[in-house]
Design a protein around this motif. Structure first.
Motif, PDB file in Angstrom:
ATOM      1  N   TRP A   1     -14.263  10.922  -6.010  1.00 51.11           N
ATOM      2  CA  TRP A   1     -14.743  10.157  -6.954  1.00 51.11           C
ATOM      3  C   TRP A   1     -15.586  10.882  -7.817  1.00 51.11           C
ATOM      4  CZ3 TRP A   1     -12.155   5.665  -7.972  1.00 51.11           C
ATOM      5  CH2 TRP A   1     -12.424   4.995  -9.187  1.00 51.11           C
TER       6      TRP A   1
ATOM      7  N   ALA B 235     -13.319  10.988 -11.426  1.00 54.90           N
ATOM      8  CA  ALA B 235     -13.269   9.790 -11.933  1.00 54.90           C
ATOM      9  C   ALA B 235     -14.737   9.071 -12.066  1.00 54.90           C
ATOM     10  CB  ALA B 235     -12.331   8.844 -11.451  1.00 54.90           C
TER      11      ALA B 235
ATOM     12  N   ARG C 187      -6.494   0.200  -8.552  1.00 53.90           N
ATOM     13  CA  ARG C 187      -5.303   0.976  -8.602  1.00 53.90           C
ATOM     14  C   ARG C 187      -5.390   2.555  -8.109  1.00 53.90           C
ATOM     15  NH1 ARG C 187      -3.626  -2.015 -12.692  1.00 53.90           N
ATOM     16  NH2 ARG C 187      -4.076  -0.761 -14.348  1.00 53.90           N
ATOM     17  N   ARG C 188      -6.845   3.140  -8.560  1.00 49.29           N
ATOM     18  CA  ARG C 188      -6.929   4.459  -8.008  1.00 49.29           C
ATOM     19  C   ARG C 188      -7.821   4.376  -6.615  1.00 49.29           C
ATOM     20  NH1 ARG C 188      -9.526   8.350 -12.632  1.00 49.29           N
ATOM     21  NH2 ARG C 188     -10.162   6.322 -13.778  1.00 49.29           N
TER      22      ARG C 188
END
Lengths: 247, 336
Positions: B181, B185, B314-315
């Motif tokens: 992460w 993201a 969703r990720r």
């Protein structure tokens, strides 16, 4: 579910749990060593529910002015908390179905315990009285059978029928649990020859070990360890702990 | 009850609607109880061995989980009421690469279940903590805290390897997701829309403690009831031979228990007892069950969606499952 309802639900759950503990019927579901943790958790929950119920009343009365924000959030939260109503299901099952400890009708649904080879030497047996758990008796039979010859053994369990392994007698049965009934194994000893008794009758059986044909047991699942009874005593009720402990 | 219609304000309308909803729910519950008792007294429907065994198993799992669940929500309530996010913030190193594993280890200090850690992670991010370490904490805490490790030790007596393997596999998976992460993201987490944050600001602290505790109890307890009911049903309905066949092959065993962990949504404080009740499965596949469950299941997906948004889930969800299954499979082969 709103905060006030949560308070009442928690109170109900705590009270039901306290009742299970004080009546002793929690032992139908979990190991006796859970008694103190269950009682403590129930008392804590009841105390917190009182704080929530009494405090909730006070804040409802006091915050009549600026309620809009609270109510929006509370409403959102109440919708997300619908799943909380499911906590009434155990209460309905408890009061409505009144479940008991696992019994003779459940034996086919559980695996037989495979006695572990004891890591320590099994203690020597007394020539006159040897009261022990069924699991311990199975360990002797499988791993230290020489000690059993001629020694009287006393076991406690309930009666189950089985034509395959215990024709002309019955199967002395007891469940063994580690934590709760969901991890139960079934322990079974063929008691023959003797007169049959109704299933689920709790009995104490004294007798001597039956040596398997040829002196050794065949593959697991194809035999049942046997005891030839000298006395079968019907017990007035189930023992305090209906299960044997796995440790 | 439910007659607050004297003024046309929002409050009385909302109150009335809620009171009516509660009245309806109570009628349904009392009706269900009445029907159950009627069936018990007048028919033999509930005397079947299936129903009786199911209710015993269902109650057994619920009762066994009860003290662990209460302990978990009490601690999450205490943290919500008495520990500020800024105080927690000072505990982390500034470099994120280092902050991620440190945050994972802090998971040991939160003796709760996964339901408690979602709102806490939300509060941490809202309080200005970087997302990656907060998410690592979210994943690690439910699996490696002392209550969960103790209940695992109790469920697997004489097998300390299970406790160690669970700790290592969960921590590795949580750190892997955190690092991923950080790199990929980090900015994508929306500010949490916490559902009950306002509780923690207003009112006195004891009141905050009580309301947070019961909020978490009702949420987690509701999903626990679902998990216990499904698990008891599987034990009763699915023939043992089918379970044995699925369990016999290592790959299908791992896939089955991964799916089961996600579907059952059992609280991490209680899932070890369920895993102990599946002796026909290999230890590695049961370890997968114990590592995946606290990190991702149906109730967590629902809770994360509510706190962080759908795009996040969703990720985050697929990465979490991959990391958890992979880590548990490898650690299981090595340690068990």
């Amino acid at each position: 579910m709103n905060p006030r309802m949560r308070g009442y639900l928690a109170l109900l759950l705590g009270a039901a749990m306290l009742r299970l503990v004080t009546s002793g019927s929690f032992r139908s579901f979990v190991s006796p060593r859970m008694q103190v943790p269950l009682a403590a958790a129930a008392v804590v929950l009841i105390a917190i529910s009182f704080v929530a119920i009494l405090g909730g009343k006070r804040s409802t009365a006091a915050s009549a002015g600026d309620h809009h924000h609270d109510h929006h959030d509370e409403h959102h939260s109440a919708r997300a908390m619908r799943v909380g109503w499911l906590l009434f299901v155990p209460l309905i099952v408890l009061v409505g179905i009144n479940p008991t400890a696992l019994d003779a009708s459940s034996t086919d649904r559980f695996r037989e315990a495979a006695p572990q080879r004891p890591s320590l030497v099994l203690p020597p047996l007394d020539p006159t009285v040897n009261e022990m758990s069924i699991a311990r008796f199975q360990s002797y039979a499988l791993y230290d059978a020489e000690q059993l010859a001629g020694r009287p053994i006393t076991l406690t369990g309930f009666v189950a029928d089985d034509d395959e392994f215990a024709a002309g007698g019955f199967v002395l049965t007891r469940f063994m649990i580690a934590c709760c009934a969901a991890d139960a194994y079934v322990l079974q000893i063929a008691i023959q020859p003797t007169t049959s008794l109704p299933e689920d009758t709790w009995v104490q059986v004294t007798g001597t070990w039956v040596e398997p044909p040829g002196g050794t047991y065949p593959a697991a699942g194809t035999f049942m360890i046997g005891l030839s009874p000298t006395s079968v005593t019907v017990l007035p009720s189930a023992p305090d702990n209906p299960y044997e402990s796995a440790f | 009850v439910g007659t607050a219609t004297t003024s046309p304000s929002d409050r009385s309308v909302a109150d009335g609607a809620q009171e009516r909803a509660i009245d309806r729910a109570l009628v349904v519950l009392l009706g269900a109880l009445g029907v159950t008792i009627l069936l018990r007294e007048t028919t033999t429907v509930l005397d079947g061995s299936g129903v009786r065994t199911w209710s015993t198993l269902f109650m057994a799992m619920s009762v066994q989980a009860f003290p662990f669940l209460v302990l978990g929500v009490v601690v999450s309530g205490l943290i919500a009421a008495f520990v500020s996010p800024t105080a927690l913030q000072r505990l982390l190193p500034r470099r994120q690469g280092l902050a991620v594993p440190v945050a994972g280890l802090y998971g040991m200090a939160l003796p709760g279940c996964e339901c408690g850690s979602v709102p806490i992670a939300g509060r941490l991010i809202a309080g200005g903590l970087p997302a990656a370490p907060s998410l690592t904490f979210l994943l690690a805490a439910p699996a490696i805290n002392p209550v969960v490790l103790i209940s695992t030790a109790v469920a697997f007596p004489g097998q300390p390897g299970v406790v160690l393997a669970r700790f290592v596999a969960a921590l590795v998976a949580a750190i892997a997701v955190g690092w991923w992460w950080t790199r990929r993201a980090n900015t994508a987490v929306s500010t949490p829309r916490s559902s009950h944050d306002h509780d923690h600001r207003s009112g006195n602290r004891l009141q905050t403690f009580a309301s947070t505790t019961l909020h978490d109890l009702v949420m987690a307890g509701g999903y626990l009831v679902v998990g216990a009911a499904v698990a008891a049903s599987i034990q009763i309905v699915v023939p043992r031979t089918v379970v044995d066949q699925v369990a016999g092959n290592e790959i299908t065993a791992i896939l089955t228990l991964t799916a089961l962990a996600i579907v059952l949504s059992i609280c991490s404080e209680a899932d070890a007892f369920v895993a102990a009740g599946l002796p026909q499965f290999s230890m590695t596949s049961r370890l997968v069950f114990l590592v995946v469950g606290p990190m991702l299941d149906l109730k967590l997906i629902a809770m994360q969606q509510g706190t962080f948004g759908s795009a996040f889930v969703r990720r985050f969800a697929p990465a979490t499952v991959l990391a958890a299954v992979g880590s548990a499979a490898v650690v299981g082969q090595v340690l068990l």
